[in-house]
Scaffold this active site. Sequence first.
Site, PDB file in Angstrom:
ATOM      1  CE1 TYR A   5      54.682  16.548  55.997  1.00 31.90           C
ATOM      2  CE2 TYR A   5      55.038  17.617  53.876  1.00 31.90           C
ATOM      3  CZ  TYR A   5      55.511  16.864  54.945  1.00 31.90           C
ATOM      4  OH  TYR A   5      56.820  16.453  54.969  1.00 31.90           O
ATOM      5  CB  THR A  51      56.237   7.979  52.337  1.00 29.08           C
ATOM      6  OG1 THR A  51      57.622   7.964  52.659  1.00 29.08           O
ATOM      7  CG2 THR A  51      55.490   8.781  53.387  1.00 29.08           C
ATOM      8  CG  HIS A 108      65.783   9.450  50.603  1.00 28.99           C
ATOM      9  ND1 HIS A 108      65.631   8.456  49.683  1.00 28.99           N
ATOM     10  CD2 HIS A 108      64.590   9.538  51.252  1.00 28.99           C
ATOM     11  CE1 HIS A 108      64.406   7.965  49.759  1.00 28.99           C
ATOM     12  NE2 HIS A 108      63.762   8.596  50.720  1.00 28.99           N
ATOM     13  CG  ASP A 150      57.447   5.183  55.895  1.00 31.57           C
ATOM     14  OD1 ASP A 150      58.474   5.020  56.589  1.00 31.57           O
ATOM     15  OD2 ASP A 150      57.317   6.122  55.089  1.00 31.57           O
ATOM     16  CG  HIS A 151      59.825   3.164  53.750  1.00 31.06           C
ATOM     17  ND1 HIS A 151      61.034   3.788  53.937  1.00 31.06           N
ATOM     18  CD2 HIS A 151      58.940   4.134  53.429  1.00 31.06           C
ATOM     19  CE1 HIS A 151      60.875   5.084  53.721  1.00 31.06           C
ATOM     20  NE2 HIS A 151      59.613   5.319  53.419  1.00 31.06           N
ATOM     21  CG  ASN A 195      55.648   8.233  47.839  1.00 26.75           C
ATOM     22  OD1 ASN A 195      54.831   7.655  48.559  1.00 26.75           O
ATOM     23  ND2 ASN A 195      56.905   8.446  48.203  1.00 26.75           N
ATOM     24  CG  ASP A 252      62.569   8.868  54.035  1.00 23.01           C
ATOM     25  OD1 ASP A 252      62.668   7.720  53.586  1.00 23.01           O
ATOM     26  OD2 ASP A 252      62.332   9.854  53.330  1.00 23.01           O
TER      27      ASP A 252
HETATM   28  P1  AMP Z   1      59.438   8.722  50.892  1.00 27.70           P
HETATM   29  O1  AMP Z   1      60.650   9.052  50.120  1.00 27.70           O
HETATM   30  O2  AMP Z   1      58.529   7.799  50.190  1.00 27.70           O
HETATM   31  O3  AMP Z   1      59.871   8.220  52.235  1.00 27.70           O
HETATM   32  O4  AMP Z   1      58.657  10.073  51.146  1.00 27.70           O
HETATM   33  C1  AMP Z   1      59.019  10.897  52.224  1.00 27.70           C
HETATM   34  C2  AMP Z   1      58.606  12.284  51.918  1.00 27.70           C
HETATM   35  O5  AMP Z   1      57.192  12.376  51.763  1.00 27.70           O
HETATM   36  C3  AMP Z   1      58.893  13.255  53.052  1.00 27.70           C
HETATM   37  O6  AMP Z   1      60.233  13.645  53.085  1.00 27.70           O
HETATM   38  C4  AMP Z   1      57.957  14.390  52.708  1.00 27.70           C
HETATM   39  O7  AMP Z   1      58.582  15.222  51.771  1.00 27.70           O
HETATM   40  C5  AMP Z   1      56.790  13.716  52.036  1.00 27.70           C
HETATM   41  N1  AMP Z   1      55.640  13.700  52.926  1.00 27.70           N
HETATM   42  C6  AMP Z   1      55.526  13.029  54.074  1.00 27.70           C
HETATM   43  N2  AMP Z   1      54.345  13.237  54.662  1.00 27.70           N
HETATM   44  C7  AMP Z   1      53.664  14.044  53.841  1.00 27.70           C
HETATM   45  C8  AMP Z   1      52.370  14.616  53.879  1.00 27.70           C
HETATM   46  N3  AMP Z   1      51.526  14.397  54.904  1.00 27.70           N
HETATM   47  N4  AMP Z   1      52.004  15.394  52.849  1.00 27.70           N
HETATM   48  C9  AMP Z   1      52.839  15.613  51.830  1.00 27.70           C
HETATM   49  N5  AMP Z   1      54.088  15.109  51.742  1.00 27.70           N
HETATM   50  C10 AMP Z   1      54.498  14.336  52.737  1.00 27.70           C
HETATM   51 ZN    ZN Z   2      58.789   7.077  53.919  1.00 30.25          ZN
HETATM   52 ZN    ZN Z   3      62.034   8.110  51.600  1.00 27.27          ZN
END
Ligand code: AMP
Ligand code: ZN
Ligand code: ZN
Length: 456
Positions: free
Chosen positions: A156, A73, A195, A238-239, A94, A191
């Site tokens: 956020y 993300t 998961h 994003d993915h 991340n 997303d």
């Molecule tokens: P990912 O697993 O890499 O897709 O990360 C997704 C997660 O990132 C989301 O479910 C949120 O918990 C976290 N996230 C997304 N946007 C933000 C943000 N602006 N600030 C902090 N955490 C975020």
């Molecule tokens: Zn993501």
């Molecule tokens: Zn994710």
Amino acid sequence: MSNFWVYFVLFVSGFLESLCNNATNTSNARLLLVSFDGFRADYLERYAFPNLQKMISDGALVKHVKNVFVTKTFPNHYSIVTGRYAESHGIVDNSMYDAATNKTFSTFSDKDKFWWNEATPIWVTNQRQGHKSGGAMWPGTDVPIQNTTPSYYLNYNHSVPFRTRVDHIIEWFSNSPDPMNFGTLYWEEPDSTGHRHGPDSEEINKTLKKVDDNIGYLMDQLQKFGLSNIVNLIITSDHGMAQCSEKKVIRLDNCIGRDNYTRITYSPVTAILPIENVHYVYTLLSKCDKHMKVYLKEDIPDRFHYKHNTRIQPILLVADEGWTIVQNGSIPSLGDHGYDNALPSMQPLLVAYGPVFRKAYKTDSINSVDVYPLMCHILGLKEEPNNGTFRNVRCMMASESCVGLPDVIGIVIGSLMILITLSCLIILLKKRASSPHRAFARLQLQDDDDDDPLID
Ligand code: AMP
Ligand code: ZN
Ligand code: ZN
């Protein structure tokens, strides 16, 4: 006289082109960039998407967006808004660790501008060039990057509903006397469901319906507040998401003692910081599992653009699609991403809709870093140095004259048919013209032959 016509045609075409460019001077355009986290490209075939499909038929679709490695993300959202690969914008995952400062970064602790300052996101550039920007939960929009937050933004909070985020966006676009011309909007789905239940689950279909309903809400609100013919939309992600399974687990504890290394990031791309001997740790890990690639930092493939940053750790473990790396125990989720960005399952799509975009336009692929020059072009902004290429995306714009392959084939076949018809006509006419002439010539010759003895 013929020179006159050549100059005339050149003058008219130049005049028309300048007229076109003026007509599409996009610096007054408004743009909303939307991300539905983890929207895998082929989800489009999983559900009808009545609202999104309406936008696709009236706008532009990119079937696959080649995103950046690692397919997580934070790196990818920052690549979209800076046009840079992760090694060049500094948000390399991340979770991060910076050895020089001993600082750590995570999704729960992301507000230190130190991590973000290696690049300038488009909302900062937009403001520096005299406009207002807004950020509704897009990663980084609640951080004072280069000492600047968006003019309007939300801190956020994942529990703020998507529709409340949209209401803020509408308010900021309508804000008098200082409306924003550029906004970013983010939602955590599909997303989270991907998961929890995996991309092949029934639950995903229900969430995709929610995504489309929310797109419908956004369109309705834009319409209600008189913004639908003014605000251009880019909807992307994003993915993607891969299905994981308990049968595809790599357990590091089977290969190496935990006291040899620190894990900086987690599955499926795990950054390893060895405690002492990098080569000892590397040797043990490289023999661990055939479904896990192990790279020394300097050997990470160039195509990942993931090497030249101190935040990238000395050893990188990359699991094969669908495989999970744990220290021990079972898999944490049924779906995951982060894998090789060349995998179709890791790639999202992109839909562009609004007055600046071409209608009913489809293309197979662009790079996510190309979205940045596209957005700068739309907003009339001078770009910061980036890895994107406007040429790759320019045909998405209505103002650009682009001839597609079907058009080229049509023009070639059409021209050939005209040439063949003309040639046939000319041959036919020549034949017609020559037939009576030859008869006359023969008669003359006969006459001559007959005359010969007389002359003699
Ligand atoms: P990912 O697993 O890499 O897709 O990360 C997704 C997660 O990132 C989301 O479910 C949120 O918990 C976290 N996230 C997304 N946007 C933000 C943000 N602006 N600030 C902090 N955490 C975020
Ligand atoms: Zn993501
Ligand atoms: Zn994710």
